[in-house]
Design an enzyme around this catalytic site. Structure first.
Site, PDB file in Angstrom:
ATOM      1  N   GLY A  60      31.376 -58.800  50.673  1.00 11.62           N
ATOM      2  CA  GLY A  60      32.577 -58.964  51.400  1.00 11.62           C
ATOM      3  C   GLY A  60      33.280 -57.445  51.736  1.00 11.62           C
ATOM      4  N   ALA A  61      32.324 -56.395  51.795  1.00  9.30           N
ATOM      5  CA  ALA A  61      32.968 -55.003  51.823  1.00  9.30           C
ATOM      6  C   ALA A  61      32.770 -54.610  53.274  1.00  9.30           C
ATOM      7  CB  ALA A  61      32.255 -54.084  50.911  1.00  9.30           C
ATOM      8  N   GLY A  62      32.453 -55.561  54.338  1.00  6.63           N
ATOM      9  CA  GLY A  62      32.429 -54.971  55.843  1.00  6.63           C
ATOM     10  C   GLY A  62      31.076 -54.382  55.927  1.00  6.63           C
ATOM     11  N   SER A 113      25.918 -60.280  54.217  1.00  2.00           N
ATOM     12  CA  SER A 113      25.316 -61.500  54.593  1.00  2.00           C
ATOM     13  C   SER A 113      24.343 -61.375  55.563  1.00  2.00           C
ATOM     14  CB  SER A 113      26.340 -62.546  55.106  1.00  2.00           C
ATOM     15  OG  SER A 113      26.872 -61.949  56.557  1.00  2.00           O
ATOM     16  N   GLU A 130      23.761 -67.992  60.471  1.00  4.53           N
ATOM     17  CA  GLU A 130      25.477 -67.731  60.145  1.00  4.53           C
ATOM     18  C   GLU A 130      26.306 -68.750  60.891  1.00  4.53           C
ATOM     19  OE1 GLU A 130      25.879 -63.871  58.725  1.00  4.53           O
ATOM     20  OE2 GLU A 130      28.153 -64.436  58.737  1.00  4.53           O
ATOM     21  N   HIS A 158      34.633 -55.499  67.107  1.00  2.78           N
ATOM     22  CA  HIS A 158      35.019 -56.913  67.807  1.00  2.78           C
ATOM     23  C   HIS A 158      34.974 -56.599  69.183  1.00  2.78           C
ATOM     24  CE1 HIS A 158      36.469 -58.942  64.429  1.00  2.78           C
ATOM     25  NE2 HIS A 158      36.868 -57.765  63.803  1.00  2.78           N
ATOM     26  N   ASP A 215      31.091 -57.022  70.228  1.00  5.50           N
ATOM     27  CA  ASP A 215      29.774 -57.550  70.455  1.00  5.50           C
ATOM     28  C   ASP A 215      29.882 -58.827  70.963  1.00  5.50           C
ATOM     29  OD1 ASP A 215      30.759 -58.667  67.772  1.00  5.50           O
ATOM     30  OD2 ASP A 215      29.044 -58.522  66.919  1.00  5.50           O
ATOM     31  N   ASP A 270      25.476 -57.366  63.579  1.00  3.78           N
ATOM     32  CA  ASP A 270      24.957 -57.114  62.381  1.00  3.78           C
ATOM     33  C   ASP A 270      23.475 -57.588  62.160  1.00  3.78           C
ATOM     34  OD1 ASP A 270      27.495 -56.688  62.135  1.00  3.78           O
ATOM     35  OD2 ASP A 270      28.103 -58.225  60.809  1.00  3.78           O
TER      36      ASP A 270
HETATM   37  C1  GLA Z   1      31.453 -59.030  61.798  1.00  5.31           C
HETATM   38  C2  GLA Z   1      30.423 -59.714  62.895  1.00  5.31           C
HETATM   39  C3  GLA Z   1      30.000 -59.030  63.938  1.00  5.31           C
HETATM   40  C4  GLA Z   1      31.134 -58.325  64.485  1.00  5.31           C
HETATM   41  C5  GLA Z   1      31.917 -57.611  63.559  1.00  5.31           C
HETATM   42  C6  GLA Z   1      33.060 -56.756  64.372  1.00  5.31           C
HETATM   43  O1  GLA Z   1      30.882 -57.984  61.066  1.00  5.31           O
HETATM   44  O2  GLA Z   1      29.224 -60.361  61.946  1.00  5.31           O
HETATM   45  O3  GLA Z   1      29.291 -59.806  64.741  1.00  5.31           O
HETATM   46  O4  GLA Z   1      31.791 -59.129  65.314  1.00  5.31           O
HETATM   47  O5  GLA Z   1      32.439 -58.326  62.609  1.00  5.31           O
HETATM   48  O6  GLA Z   1      32.656 -55.865  64.890  1.00  5.31           O
END
Ligand code: GLA
Length: 340
Positions: free
Chosen positions: A121-123, A127, A159, A38, A40, A171
């Site tokens: 959806g696993a972070g 996507s 996105e 959080h 970027d 990402d």
């Molecule tokens: C998601 C967003 C990224 C980034 C992260 C948190 O993955 O796609 O741009 O903000 O959350 O670091």
């Protein structure tokens, strides 16, 4: 799962859905963020790493059968899972093709089959992996190899517009630039990145909590809006660049905005410290920064969930060097650093 298996699945899927072989096949890895979440979209630097799990897009031009309808055709391993979500994933490939065409690339109508071993959806950027694999396949279909920076920016736009998630660039950038197992130090304000090697005294593990997030649910956009409020009130270009001498001004903001801002400036500083720790092989300090990052994401940014907190606590009691939730939060995975 070996790389070729996902490729094989995508080819088979294409063959069974469209009755012919694909003309191009492209892949893109998922990612785990080691530290720097959080920030970027606040101009911070981050330290993500490409995973060996990846997504493969197999594609071919749509023949006469699709020309009347003038729409691309998609099929994936997720198709038909449940009625409710059977089509939701299609906005990602559709968004990428729209964004490519808007940017002037003459992509013909395509049929695309997707297979993946990146959990959704696993972070772990399922996507972005999907977006980048589709962009690569579409560009390959017209014989173009486009530089990763352009692919990353087009996929980020896709996105934003199609999935409605106001994500930062981390990402799509790491997925477009790095290969399996490579970490990148990415400056999200300057859009410059360099590869980082991790000490071989340290081993990285990803643990999926099984709690599924949907960043389009609103929490992500709310956090980003809070960061923008803090940026405006403090009168800086990027919140992550707020000089340390001005940190005391954060306490004058409304309490929630102050917590968000405190996370951003301290997380940006932690990434900086983490890079220094890696450069001097100080894996203990690197690990301690991961624990601190988790605490900040949990208490100040409020994007963790109890299941992630419990996994981090367990990793600590099992002797990990460090552990933290990774990615956007609200579920997903933790990343753990172990002494190898
Ligand atoms: C998601 C967003 C990224 C980034 C992260 C948190 O993955 O796609 O741009 O903000 O959350 O670091």
């Amino acid at each position: 799962m070996a790389a070729s298996d996902v490729g094989l699945r995508a080819r088979h899927l294409f063959q069974s859905a469209f009755g012919e072989a694909p003309t191009v096949v492209a892949r893109a890895s998922g990612r785990v963020n080691l530290i720097g979440d959080h920030i970027d979209y606040a101009g911070g630097t981050v330290l993500p790493m490409a995973l060996s799990a990846h997504t493969v897009a197999a594609a071919g031009a749509l023949g006469m059968e699709g020309v009347d309808a003038a729409v691309d055709q998609f099929t994936s391993e997720w198709s038909g899972a449940t009625k409710a979500d059977s089509d939701a994933w299609k906005r990602y490939p559709r968004g990428v093709l729209d964004a490519l065409r808007e940017a002037g690339y003459q992509i013909p109508l395509l049929k695309i089959a997707l297979a993946s071993d990146v959990p959704v959806g696993a972070g772990l950027s399922s996507s972005a992996a999907l977006e980048v694999s589709v962009a690569r396949a579409a560009l390959l279909s017209i014989g173009l190899a486009v530089e990763p920076r352009t692919i990353a920016l087009i996929c980020q736009r896709a996105e934003h517009v199609s999935a409605g998630v106001p994500c930062g660039i981390m990402d799509q950038w790491v997925v477009a630039h790095a290969q399996s197992g490579e970490a990148l130090h990415l400056d999200c304000a300057a859009l410059q990145s360099s590869f980082v090697s991790l000490p071989d005294t340290m081993r990285i593990e990803v643990i999926d909590s099984g709690v599924r997030h949907a960043l389009s649910d609103g929490g992500y956009a709310e956090r980003r809006a809070d960061v923008e409020t803090a940026t405006r009130k403090l009168g800086v270009g990027y919140l992550a660049h707020l000089p340390r001498v001005r940190w005391p001004e954060i306490a004058e903001l409304a309490p929630r905005i102050a917590r968000r801002a405190r996370h951003v400036v301290t997380e940006a500083a932690r990434v900086h410290d983490a890079m220094r720790a890696l450069a001097s092989n100080d894996i203990e300090h690197f690990g301690a920064l991961l624990f601190e990052s988790h605490q900040s994401l949990r208490d100040d940014f409020e994007v963790s969930v109890p299941e992630l907190d419990a996994l981090v606590t367990r990793a600590r009691s099992d002797g990990a060097l460090g552990a933290r939730m990774t990615g956007g939060g609200f579920g997903g995975s933790i990343v753990v650093a172990w002494r190898s």
